[in-house]
Design a protein around this motif. Structure first.
Motif, PDB file in Angstrom:
ATOM      1  N   UNK A 209       5.324   6.265  11.121  1.00 53.92           N
ATOM      2  CA  UNK A 209       5.609   5.474   9.926  1.00 53.92           C
ATOM      3  C   UNK A 209       4.879   6.070   8.731  1.00 53.92           C
ATOM      4  N   UNK A 210       5.556   6.057   7.581  1.00 53.57           N
ATOM      5  CA  UNK A 210       4.914   6.512   6.348  1.00 53.57           C
ATOM      6  C   UNK A 210       3.833   5.515   5.953  1.00 53.57           C
ATOM      7  N   UNK A 211       2.630   5.975   5.608  1.00 49.70           N
ATOM      8  CA  UNK A 211       1.600   5.030   5.185  1.00 49.70           C
ATOM      9  C   UNK A 211       1.996   4.225   3.949  1.00 49.70           C
ATOM     10  N   UNK A 212       2.748   4.832   3.016  1.00 48.22           N
ATOM     11  CA  UNK A 212       3.166   4.072   1.833  1.00 48.22           C
ATOM     12  C   UNK A 212       4.055   2.904   2.229  1.00 48.22           C
ATOM     13  N   UNK A 213       4.924   3.131   3.218  1.00 48.64           N
ATOM     14  CA  UNK A 213       5.776   2.048   3.701  1.00 48.64           C
ATOM     15  C   UNK A 213       4.949   0.963   4.379  1.00 48.64           C
ATOM     16  N   UNK A 214       3.935   1.360   5.134  1.00 54.62           N
ATOM     17  CA  UNK A 214       3.084   0.376   5.796  1.00 54.62           C
ATOM     18  C   UNK A 214       2.383  -0.518   4.782  1.00 54.62           C
TER      19      UNK A 214
END
Length: 407
Positions: A376-381
């Motif tokens: 998962x992309x950290x920005x999405x998290x």
């Protein structure tokens, strides 16, 4: 668009097992805190859908953000959330430089990856409003040698429905970049990586996020606008939008102050400091730099179309379904569960700038790593954790689609 169907392709979108710093509850920088913002007109439904950013809500947000940092091993993050009449939540967490321990600050310049696409497409749409280009013009009218160029329109390119091969997915490109990430690339070199591959499908058949599309649109802006892309965007997008710390670099320049970026998108696969890597390989798809305050302003400008005619903005926001559940894409802009904007990622940096029209709410997230956590992309998290608290009916989520090159 930053959600990445392969890791490098996301960047001209946005974990180190070591050197993480998670701040205790008292150590997050409360820049601005949960202060009330000037009230603007909002519908009565907004009152029930978006909460006041009270100290209690701020504490919940602090906890959620720190949890993502801890689990995803993010060195540092800057967050701003606001809505008219509801207040503002502005925080920084963690470090901007793992070597010195310098903290993240709200005024740091950051690389914004694929958020560059929103500026490039805005420039194109301004030229549409001036009658200098047409969205349904074939790309062959402006650029020679494009596969299927007589059938692919500028609209197809901006909507990510061209069928062209994404240059950041090419193995030769990946090797060239990771072997020397400070080397410059020209737009034609980037196109050459793409054009040696056959078209993937006929224009308009389906959505496929592709950085090649934006390189071509950047060249169209240059040709129709009569000047280099970075100058056109500066004069016709950045300045009219009132942005003071947003720029399109022509090389590896990175104005101070800025955060150091950390990536594992390297030839060895080990984590490296990518701060001074040359973003020219992203060019019109991912090279730009900005800061928190500018992106807070840009979120609203982009979503409300203040630089465009209402007719053109309406076309921009006419989004179509993508391959990602809950996500639609328009002309260089996405709509994810009602949040309008874009994300971005390139080695060492990720960003998210989105706007929720119903609440006139703005969310900006800036961080100094692009290393995935559980694919998962950290920005999405961060976006998901924040919106679960403030807009549970509009939870931002962009799942990663595959495994390598991003943009």
């Amino acid at each position: 668009m930053g959600y990445s169907q392969m890791r490098w392709r996301k960047a001209c979108v946005g974990l180190a097992a070591a050197a993480m710093l998670v701040l205790p509850a008292s150590a997050g920088s409360a820049y601005g805190g949960a202060t009330l913002a000037p009230s603007l007109s909002a519908s009565s439904s907004t009152d029930t859908e978006f909460p006041e950013l009270s100290p209690a809500v701020a504490a919940r947000l602090d906890k959620a953000i720190r949890q993502v940092m801890r689990e995803a091993k993010v060195p540092g993050v800057i967050v701003a959330l606001s809505a008219p009449g509801k207040g503002s939540y502005i925080r920084t967490f963690g470090v901007a430089d793992k070597a010195t321990g310098a903290p993240m600050e709200p005024d740091l310049n950051m690389r914004i990856g694929s958020e560059t696409k929103t500026f490039t497409v805005t420039a194109l749409l301004e030229l549409v409003d001036e009658g200098k280009v047409g969205l349904d013009d074939p790309i062959a009218k402006y650029i020679d040698g494009v596969p299927n160029g007589d059938r692919i329109t500028l609209r197809d390119l901006a909507e990510m429905r061209s069928g062209l091969f994404n240059y950041t997915m090419d193995e030769g490109f990946f090797k060239a970049l990771t072997s020397d990430p400070r080397r410059p690339f020209t737009p034609q070199e980037l196109l050459d990586f793409s054009f040696k591959h056959p078209v993937q499908f006929q224009p308009g058949e389906k959505f496929d996020y592709c950085n090649t599309n934006l390189i071509l649109l950047g060249l169209v802006v240059e040709k129709a606008g009569g000047m280099p892309l970075h100058d056109f965007i500066e004069q016709n997008v950045v300045k009219p939008a009132g942005l003071r710390h947003t720029l399109f670099p022509t090389g590896a320049e990175f104005p101070s102050p800025h955060a150091h970026g950390y990536t594992n998108q390297t030839a060895s696969g080990k984590v490296e400091d990518s701060t001074d890597w040359n973003p020219s390989w992203g060019w019109a798809a991912g090279a730009m730099i900005s800061d928190l305050q500018d992106l807070r302003s840009w979120a609203r400008t982009l979503a409300t179309g203040t630089l465009l005619t209402p007719e053109t903005q309406a076309q921009r926001l006419k989004t179509e379904p993508t391959t990602i559940p809950g996500a639609h894409y328009g002309l260089g802009i996405f709509n994810v569960q009602g949040w309008i904007g874009h994300n971005g990622s390139l080695p060492g940096y990720e960003s998210l700038t989105i706007y929720l029209p119903e609440a006139q709410a703005t969310l900006v997230v800036l961080l100094n790593t692009d290393i995935l956590h559980d694919q998962a992309e950290p920005s999405t998290l961060f976006g998901q954790a924040i919106t679960r608290i403030v807009t549970p009916e509009h939870v931002f989520n962009l799942p990663v689609q595959a495994s390598r090159p991003k943009s």
